[in-house]
Design an enzyme around this catalytic site. Structure first.
Site, PDB file in Angstrom:
ATOM      1  N   LYS A   1       0.858  -1.188   0.000  1.00 55.93           N
ATOM      2  CA  LYS A   1       0.000   0.000   0.000  1.00 55.93           C
ATOM      3  C   LYS A   1       0.894   1.237   0.000  1.00 55.93           C
ATOM      4  O   LYS A   1       1.919   1.267   0.716  1.00 55.93           O
ATOM      5  CB  LYS A   1      -0.897  -0.026   1.239  1.00 55.93           C
TER       6      LYS A   1
ATOM      7  N   SER B   1      -9.746   1.964   2.984  1.00 57.58           N
ATOM      8  CA  SER B   1      -8.849   2.716   2.129  1.00 57.58           C
ATOM      9  C   SER B   1      -7.822   1.855   1.395  1.00 57.58           C
ATOM     10  O   SER B   1      -7.224   2.324   0.430  1.00 57.58           O
ATOM     11  CB  SER B   1      -8.102   3.741   2.985  1.00 57.58           C
TER      12      SER B   1
ATOM     13  N   SER C   1     -10.002  -0.305   7.258  1.00 58.27           N
ATOM     14  CA  SER C   1      -9.391  -0.111   5.938  1.00 58.27           C
ATOM     15  C   SER C   1      -8.703  -1.333   5.339  1.00 58.27           C
ATOM     16  O   SER C   1      -8.338  -1.318   4.170  1.00 58.27           O
ATOM     17  CB  SER C   1      -8.383   1.041   5.990  1.00 58.27           C
TER      18      SER C   1
END
Ligand SMILES: [Zn+2]
Lengths: 485, 478
Positions: free
Chosen positions: A69, A144, A168
């Protein structure tokens, strides 16, 4: 030597077993996955590059590429946190979690798209465009960690790192039909993880299987001198092997799963089927009460923005990242931050600044902290009677792109079932439990089942999740496509 | 109208002389190449986390113990949020509602608290104003950013500018004796701010206070507070209100100007620092801090008064000026014959004067005089081997050139004349050279004897004992 497609159908544990058995080399694995990443048409990656992992014998994860990420700092590799304000920023150091993976021989497979500074539940708050859900490209992958979830579900990476502040990792894993684990707060170092809300942020894996999550967790967990809030786990994590749930007690909290909380019919059906399956496997299902859990979202949207308003103050145009020149200092700050941050980030900075302001602190921040403490106490009390607390991960299946962008509140409610565990700092995993049609019609979409355990109960959590996973036999998207092909 | 009484409290920031910064591994430096001691942590890069410097905790514990504070079993850090280019994270990590030490006392002033925090970086503004507003450009040196600081806050127990200076000096001496800081006001490792208000004498209420900054010497501290007391007195006596504000002291003309509100008026939005766990000093750390405490200046002064029988002012200057005190202690240790009082007088008198003359500041170790030789000199004078005025010459020589006291006596021929007939001859010559004074003494005016003694000393180059000369002159003229 198997073809690239075959390598790319393996889970991380299978991949490593294949390399150990000499079926293919780390270099062949890395090459196959680099090709998969290059084929990304989901906008799952913000930076497509491969670093390391191809060397034989460099560690037990040698040959395993991990998509990272873009919130994790990677030395010399662009790291944006999905924000314009960090466009072009190359950190001078790497996050501890990433370092531990590469030290174990793993490769770095691109940097994945995300909601700006991890603020969002649909990945639509990325400054670099939204991400498509590979199950239905008109729908969101969740957020997210949307890029990480879409990459794993879409067959672009065998596994990925995400971060979870209020859901997330778990929510996008649920919406994309993969496994997502948020460990206990403090299990994995936060050093090098760009902070959103420091007291809640936790790194975790998004994977094809529960065993893969265990594999990555074990490598990354542990106390880190550079993060004084890190403690690690008490014992090394072993690959889970349980296939039954004999005598294991699961609690269903009415406050999160009751009739009035907006859970979609299809999601509820899958959830209830899963509860039945637990009983079939020898487990017990009981009702538990978490009296304050329903206030989790309210408390979360005070605490997380408050910490964010402070954490994001460093993006001021002075030392790195975007700077929009102006005649004086204050104008430079204002223009840099106006142009550098997106609307959701600005909204949360304002919310958080307000909540911490003199005269409002007690009514908002201090009050929210009390609620947080109560929720943690609720869980402690619940765990007196049950081993795990279970809920649907998300009240809904993946929703259409754009459906909630104008309605922040409905977006915030995506995390209704995941936020309480974040506030309590306890571990929780989402596993794919089945498919359900969205309320507006259309093809069926994945539904996630969330299991939460007491703090540092990761091994038990993974065992239970593994037993359930084996029994459910969920067919991942890559497995379905593999069959179709 | 009732008299107005000043109410003064001090806030002191002390830079700790640890090896490394408060929250990262960068070395502390003063005067090094700008931005040469920096890392992602102290530059506030994305994703970094602070890590508390344990040495700083130990130093803070020592300060807390030295100030007689209660040490908190558990103290915490907060974030103090504001935007400024010298603050890379956009917040300063500082202790707020749970400081490491509270409720102490130093001398006659109570200590409210002492807490740990990190220093800001150093900003230089180019352009006329010297301040960030209106300057053409500003440059930041992050070497200082993240230096460990202890902020010490006194209770408002001080009643005059002079008392404020004295107390600040005592505090500096105390901190210096601990070895936890360079305590250099000019270089900014010790920064003293003052809070000043006035109230009717005898009242318990507190008036509106102002905060004074930038007083970077003890002299300026006294002058700044003095000026502010006068400013407030005039305001109140003319029926005006004192405004709560922060004032900047200008050393060049001693004036005070309000700092622009933009430069200091903030809602700091304090909240608990989520990246750090509470500081819980172990029993061993606390014990180590206590064990590391040297004799503190207040106790040292007391000892000088009671055990060494030094005069008040001498005891204070030796106890509160660490270098001077250290030199005195060394001289005392090397000494066998002189009284402590004699040594103390030579150190605080002629030696300090010699330092001033040679422009060597306040550190006697920078002169060439050895403590042992000052002790020897004091013994010679007390034992009447040399006269007091010869002693002065010897000291000057020792301070300028070093060597031994005995060597100077030898080379300069300053030994006391012990041959009676030689002394008598010199006395007679002195009386002859001052006939007027001799007449006055004969007619009963003993004061005039000084001139004759002076002449005798001069003729003998200080080699006659003054007391003895006086006796002999009186014998002859009495
Ligand atoms: Zn540093």
């Amino acid at each position: 030597m198997p073809a690239s497609e075959e390598i790319c159908r393996l889970s991380a544990t299978e991949l490593i077993a294949g390399i150990e058995a000499g079926s293919f080399s780390p270099a062949e694995s890395i090459e196959a996955w680099a090709g998969a990443m290059e084929s990304d048409d989901l906008n799952a990656f913000l930076w497509k590059g491969v670093e390391g992992g191809a060397e034989q014998g460099s560690g037990h994860l040698s040959g395993l590429p991990v998509a990272i990420k873009d919130i994790f700092c990677t030395s010399g590799i662009p790291t944006t946190a999905g924000s314009r304000i960090l466009e072009g920023y190359k950190p001078p150091y790497s996050a501890t979690a990433v370092e531990r993976l590469t030290e174990a021989g793993a490769g770095l497979l691109g940097k994945t798209n995300m909601d700006e500074f991890a603020m969002g539940s649909s990945n639509e708050n990325s400054a670099y465009g939204g991400v498509s859900n590979p199950w239905d490209r008109t729908r969101v992958p969740g957020g997210s960690s949307g890029g990480s979830a879409a990459a794993v579900a879409g067959g672009l990476a065998p596994c990925a790192l995400g971060t979870d502040t209020g859901g997330s990792i778990r929510q996008p894993a649920a919406l994309c039909g993969i496994v997502g684990l948020k460990p206990t707060y403090g299990a994995i170092s936060r050093f090098g993880m760009i902070a959103f809300a420091s007291s809640l942020d936790q790194c975790g894996p998004l994977t094809r299987t529960v065993a893969d999550a265990a594999l990555l967790l074990e490598v990354m967990q542990g106390q880190d001198q550079r993060d004084s809030t890190s403690v690690g786990l008490e014992a090394p994590i072993e690959l889970p092997s349980s296939t039954d749930l004999d005598g294991v007690r699961f609690g269903v909290p009415a406050e999160l799963v009751g009739g009035d909380v907006g859970i979609e019919v299809g999601v509820r059906e899958v959830f209830e089927q899963t509860l039945s399956r637990i009983e079939e496997l020898g487990g017990e299902v009981a009702e538990v009460t978490l009296p304050h859990a329903a206030h989790g979202i309210s408390a979360y949207y005070v605490l997380a923005p408050a910490e964010a308003s402070s954490n994001l103050a460093r993006y001021d145009g002075v030392r790195y990242g975007l700077r929009v020149e102006a005649d004086d200092l204050v104008s430079m700050y204002e223009r840099t931050r106006s142009e550098g941050f997106g609307p959701e980030v600005k909204r949360r900075i304002m919310l958080g600044t307000y909540a911490l302001s003199s005269g409002y602190y007690d009514a908002y921040y201090a009050q929210a902290q009390k609620v947080r403490t109560r929720i943690a106490e609720d869980f402690t009390a619940a765990f007196q009677g049950v081993d795990f607390v279970v809920t649907p991960t998300s009240p809904t299946v993946a929703f259409p792109l754009g459906a909630r962008t104008q309605d922040p509140l409905s977006m915030y409610l995506s995390d209704f079932c995941t936020v309480p565990m974040s506030l309590a700092g306890i571990p929780a995993i989402s596993i794919p439990a089945g498919l359900a049609a969205p309320p507006e019609g259309g093809p069926e979409l994945p539904v996630g089942f969330q299991i939460a355990a007491p703090a540092f109960g990761e091994q038990d959590l993974l065992e239970a999740a593994h037993a359930l996973e084996m029994s459910i036999g969920f067919q991942r998207l890559d497995q379905r496509e593999g069959e179709g092909a | 109208m009732t008299a107005l009484e000043p109410v003064i409290g001090l806030e002191i920031h002390v830079q700790l002389a640890t090896e490394t910064k408060m929250f990262c591994g960068c070395r502390l430096s003063f005067g090094d190449e700008p931005n040469s001691h920096i890392c992602p942590v102290c530059l506030g890069h994305p994703g970094v986390l602070p890590n508390v410097n344990e040495q700083a905790i130990v130093y803070a514990l020592m300060i807390g113990e030295a100030l007689g504070c209660e040490i908190a079993e558990r103290s915490t850090f907060h974030r103090k949020n504001y935007f400024y280019p010298d603050l890379p994270k956009g917040y300063q990590i500082s202790q707020y509602d749970h400081p490491i030490a509270v409720d102490g006392r130093l001398g006659d002033v109570r200590v409210h608290r002492a807490h740990l925090e990190e220093d800001a970086a150093k900003l230089s503004h180019k352009g006329a104003s010297g301040r960030i507003h209106g300057s053409g450009a500003s440059v930041v040196d992050f070497n200082r950013g993240g230096t460990p600081l202890v902020e010490i806050v006194s209770e408002p127990d001080i009643r005059s500018a002079a008392q404020a200076r004295e107390w600040a000096q005592l505090l500096r001496a105390t901190l210096a004796s601990l070895g936890v800081s360079d305590c250099n006001m000019e270089e900014g490792s010790l920064r003293v701010d003052g809070n000043v208000s006035l109230r009717p004498a005898g009242s318990d209420e507190l008036g509106t206070k102002t905060e004074l900054k930038n007083m970077n010497s003890f002299r300026f501290l006294e002058r700044g507070i003095e000026a502010e007391i006068e400013r407030q007195r005039e305001l109140i006596e003319s029926g005006q209100e004192v405004e709560q504000e922060t004032l900047h002291f200008h050393p060049d003309d001693g004036s005070l100007t309000p700092m622009r509100s933009k430069e200091y008026a903030h809602d700091y939005r304090y909240f608990p620092e989520p990246d750090l766990v509470p500081v819980v000093p172990t029993a061993e750390m606390r014990e180590a801090a206590r064990a590391a405490l040297p004799e503190l200046p207040a106790a040292r002064k007391e000892r000088y008064l009671t055990e060494l029988d030094l005069p008040e002012a001498t005891a204070a200057s030796l106890a509160f000026q660490p270098e001077l005190g250290g030199f005195f202690e060394d001289a005392l240790a090397a000494n066998s014959d002189a009284t402590p009082r004699a040594i103390a007088n030579w150190v605080t008198g002629d030696l300090v004067a010699a330092l001033r003359e040679q422009d060597l500041g306040e550190d006697p170790y920078r002169s060439k005089a050895e403590p042992r030789e000052i002790a020897a000199l004091a013994a010679m004078v007390e034992g009447k081997q040399v006269s007091h005025s010869a002693g002065k010459q010897i000291l000057a020589k020792l301070a300028a050139e070093g060597g031994t006291a005995a060597g100077v006596v030898e080379s300069e021929g300053l030994a006391q004349i012990s041959d009676d007939s030689e002394i008598d001859a010199m006395i007679d010559a002195a009386i002859e050279s001052e006939p007027e004074a001799a007449d006055q003494v004969r007619s009963g005016n003993e004061k005039a004897i000084g001139r004759i003694v002076g002449a005798a000393m001069k003729n003998s180059q200080g080699r006659i004992d003054g007391g003895l000369a006086r006796e002999k002159i009186l014998e002859r003229l009495g």
